[in-house]
Design an enzyme around this catalytic site. Structure first.
Site, PDB file in Angstrom:
ATOM      1  N   GLN A 157     104.753 140.681  25.168  1.00 57.14           N
ATOM      2  CA  GLN A 157     105.013 139.393  24.525  1.00 57.14           C
ATOM      3  C   GLN A 157     105.344 138.321  25.552  1.00 57.14           C
ATOM      4  OE1 GLN A 157     108.271 140.616  21.954  1.00 57.14           O
ATOM      5  NE2 GLN A 157     109.161 141.763  23.654  1.00 57.14           N
ATOM      6  N   HIS A 188     125.223 139.485  15.691  1.00 58.84           N
ATOM      7  CA  HIS A 188     125.728 140.717  16.305  1.00 58.84           C
ATOM      8  C   HIS A 188     126.988 141.244  15.628  1.00 58.84           C
ATOM      9  CE1 HIS A 188     123.088 139.204  19.689  1.00 58.84           C
ATOM     10  NE2 HIS A 188     122.534 140.302  19.249  1.00 58.84           N
ATOM     11  N   GLU A 240     114.558 150.005  24.218  1.00 60.35           N
ATOM     12  CA  GLU A 240     113.900 148.697  24.154  1.00 60.35           C
ATOM     13  C   GLU A 240     112.518 148.865  24.798  1.00 60.35           C
ATOM     14  OE1 GLU A 240     114.381 145.198  23.252  1.00 60.35           O
ATOM     15  OE2 GLU A 240     112.336 145.290  24.062  1.00 60.35           O
ATOM     16  N   ASP A 266     108.941 153.176  23.702  1.00 60.43           N
ATOM     17  CA  ASP A 266     108.603 152.822  22.327  1.00 60.43           C
ATOM     18  C   ASP A 266     109.614 153.491  21.383  1.00 60.43           C
ATOM     19  OD1 ASP A 266     107.499 152.362  19.881  1.00 60.43           O
ATOM     20  OD2 ASP A 266     105.660 153.491  20.225  1.00 60.43           O
ATOM     21  N   GLY A 267     110.379 152.677  20.668  1.00 63.02           N
ATOM     22  CA  GLY A 267     111.410 153.212  19.778  1.00 63.02           C
ATOM     23  C   GLY A 267     110.839 154.124  18.705  1.00 63.02           C
ATOM     24  N   ASP A 296     117.364 146.642  15.706  1.00 65.77           N
ATOM     25  CA  ASP A 296     117.568 145.228  16.041  1.00 65.77           C
ATOM     26  C   ASP A 296     116.249 144.752  16.627  1.00 65.77           C
ATOM     27  OD1 ASP A 296     118.291 142.810  17.117  1.00 65.77           O
ATOM     28  OD2 ASP A 296     119.937 143.591  18.339  1.00 65.77           O
ATOM     29  N   SER A 297     115.297 144.544  15.738  1.00 62.93           N
ATOM     30  CA  SER A 297     113.913 144.312  16.163  1.00 62.93           C
ATOM     31  C   SER A 297     113.491 142.872  15.948  1.00 62.93           C
ATOM     32  CB  SER A 297     112.989 145.214  15.347  1.00 62.93           C
ATOM     33  OG  SER A 297     112.932 144.760  14.010  1.00 62.93           O
ATOM     34  N   ASP A 354     110.387 140.397  14.294  1.00 66.79           N
ATOM     35  CA  ASP A 354     109.714 140.455  13.003  1.00 66.79           C
ATOM     36  C   ASP A 354     108.558 141.460  13.047  1.00 66.79           C
ATOM     37  OD1 ASP A 354     111.374 138.412  12.003  1.00 66.79           O
ATOM     38  OD2 ASP A 354     110.103 136.876  12.891  1.00 66.79           O
TER      39      ASP A 354
END
Lengths: 285, 285
Positions: B31, B62, B106, B137-138, B155-156, B158
């Site tokens: 990204q 948070h 992450e 990769d989670g 906690d991603s 969209d």
């Protein structure tokens, strides 16, 4: 072409809505009024460049300014509404058969006239026979009343322009006097997030707190208002909005609502720590 | 000159922040990452043009993603955090001495590297000795775990781009498997207001509901996210977040928080009618 309406939520943050067309623009003795058509929000209108209501989310504001006091004291019979020219507050009030009289005092007749034309749903309660419309200064109107209303709703603009007087000490003092001994005052109470709104919130709370033994604040998600985090004030001479809620009694009325429910009623008075801190700073000044 | 950052909250509504300067712009394998300096929000960073955190309001997100599950079950010892490259979630977690191990996965190391440089407060917990950082990769990471974590926090971003897999059935199924029999899953759950976010919210709820006997949603005021009305999901195998809260126990910890408190904890699970309706439509599909 593209046409965008833009509102400054602070000096350095702004919100924009794509507009299909401008439906109306006019100027009264008090303010500039514009009506727009959009895909995202349906029709919306602005006063001096600030969004008042949009068809998409006005139900949130009007649910929360009306049903919270009405569910707290279902014996409310006489109501004074100040401002509220779009009619949405009265539309929700007239759903209560128990209410006998609603005096609505809007300083600017043009707002009501324009809203009657462009927002028929919002203004649908204004012709109810219990409603008396006064096009006068709310500040003066309320100063002449003593022990008359069970509920006063201050559905005003921000404390600049014609709404300014509705955030003053003398106004809150007069509201206190105009209310019965079980009276409730609900007002739009600005937002805690951006500095200018935050200051207005603190001032309002400080002043209301001087006159009312119960002075609480509740929060609502209103996406088209600055920060989306909006507050209302609940002040009263005796009722506590959470302890005195009889949820079963309100639910038995069978009113359908898009936002309000009795769980939200209790929940909306729980405030984030930073908001609680701002409010307690205000009253200790 | 004036420099404005603009984010589309929907196709026809947008939010803009005046920027003093751009501090960083880069592109990882996953990204685009940008960091900006502003007066209104302090520093903020964006992924593919969407605000992730701002210094002004990140505490809200948070607080609410961490303290709600931690107050529900103070016996949580092993935590898996997926995404959360800005570090804020881990910063709040490491305040609990009772936590023994935090695995943070992450996918994009560059996010963490950039945040370490520009957001030292947010990333201040990442060097705690209980924290294990995995740049993987989670989705794959969690698929290899069985009965291991008491809490998983998703906690991603969209559900477009690198966050997409974290909204799938197989991911939620694997989370269920990776959790102990008292396990809790909390995820960022999008917004109920604009159509695209609303759809993502409904899909997430529908899928989580398939695997978890408790699948609730709670709401938070986050001014810099679309509509300001943001949701988190709370799913678990046994705990009810409201009934099982022991407020005194959490308050005895003495943690200072800007948004969260135990009243807000109970209140945030009360949802507006239109949101409840969207959620029940999702699970009856």
């Amino acid at each position: 072409m593209e046409l965008w309406y833009t509102e400054n939520h602070s000096k350095e943050a702004k919100f924009s809505i794509k507009v299909e067309k401008q439906l109306y623009s006019g100027k009264s003795d008090f303010q500039r009024i514009d009506v727009f058509e959009s895909n995202e929000f349906g029709k919306f209108f602005t006063l001096d460049g600030l969004v008042m209501i949009t068809e998409k989310d006005e139900f949130i504001y009007h649910d929360m300014i009306v049903h919270v006091p009405m569910a707290t004291n279902p014996a409310i019979k006489k109501v004074l509404v100040i401002g509220a020219g779009d009619g949405g507050t009265v539309r929700e009030l007239v759903r209560y058969e128990s209410i006998e009289k609603i005096d609505m005092v809007e300083i600017d007749q043009l707002v009501v006239d324009v809203c009657r034309e462009y927002f028929p749903h919002s203004t649908s309660g204004l012709d109810d026979e219990r409603v008396n419309l006064y096009f006068e200064d709310g500040l003066k109107f309320v100063s002449e009343k003593v022990n008359e209303y069970d509920l006063i709703i201050v559905d005003s603009t921000d404390p600049i322009g014609p709404g300014e007087g509705l955030f003053t000490r003398v106004f809150y003092e007069n509201c206190h006097k105009a209310l019965t001994d079980k009276g409730i005052l609900v007002n739009q109470h600005e937002s805690p997030f951006y500095e200018e709104y935050q200051k207005a919130m603190q001032r309002a709370h400080q002043r209301i707190h001087e006159f009312f033994p119960v002075a609480k604040v509740y929060q609502v998600h209103i996406p088209t208002y600055a920060s989306g985090h909006w507050l209302f004030g609940f002040a009263s001479k005796s009722f506590d909005p959470v302890k005195d809620l009889d949820a079963d009694r309100w639910n038995a009325l069978g009113l359908e609502t898009g936002y309000y429910n009795t769980e939200i009623h209790k929940a909306c008075f729980a405030l984030p720590n930073y908001v609680k801190k701002l409010l307690s700073e205000a009253v200790s000044k």
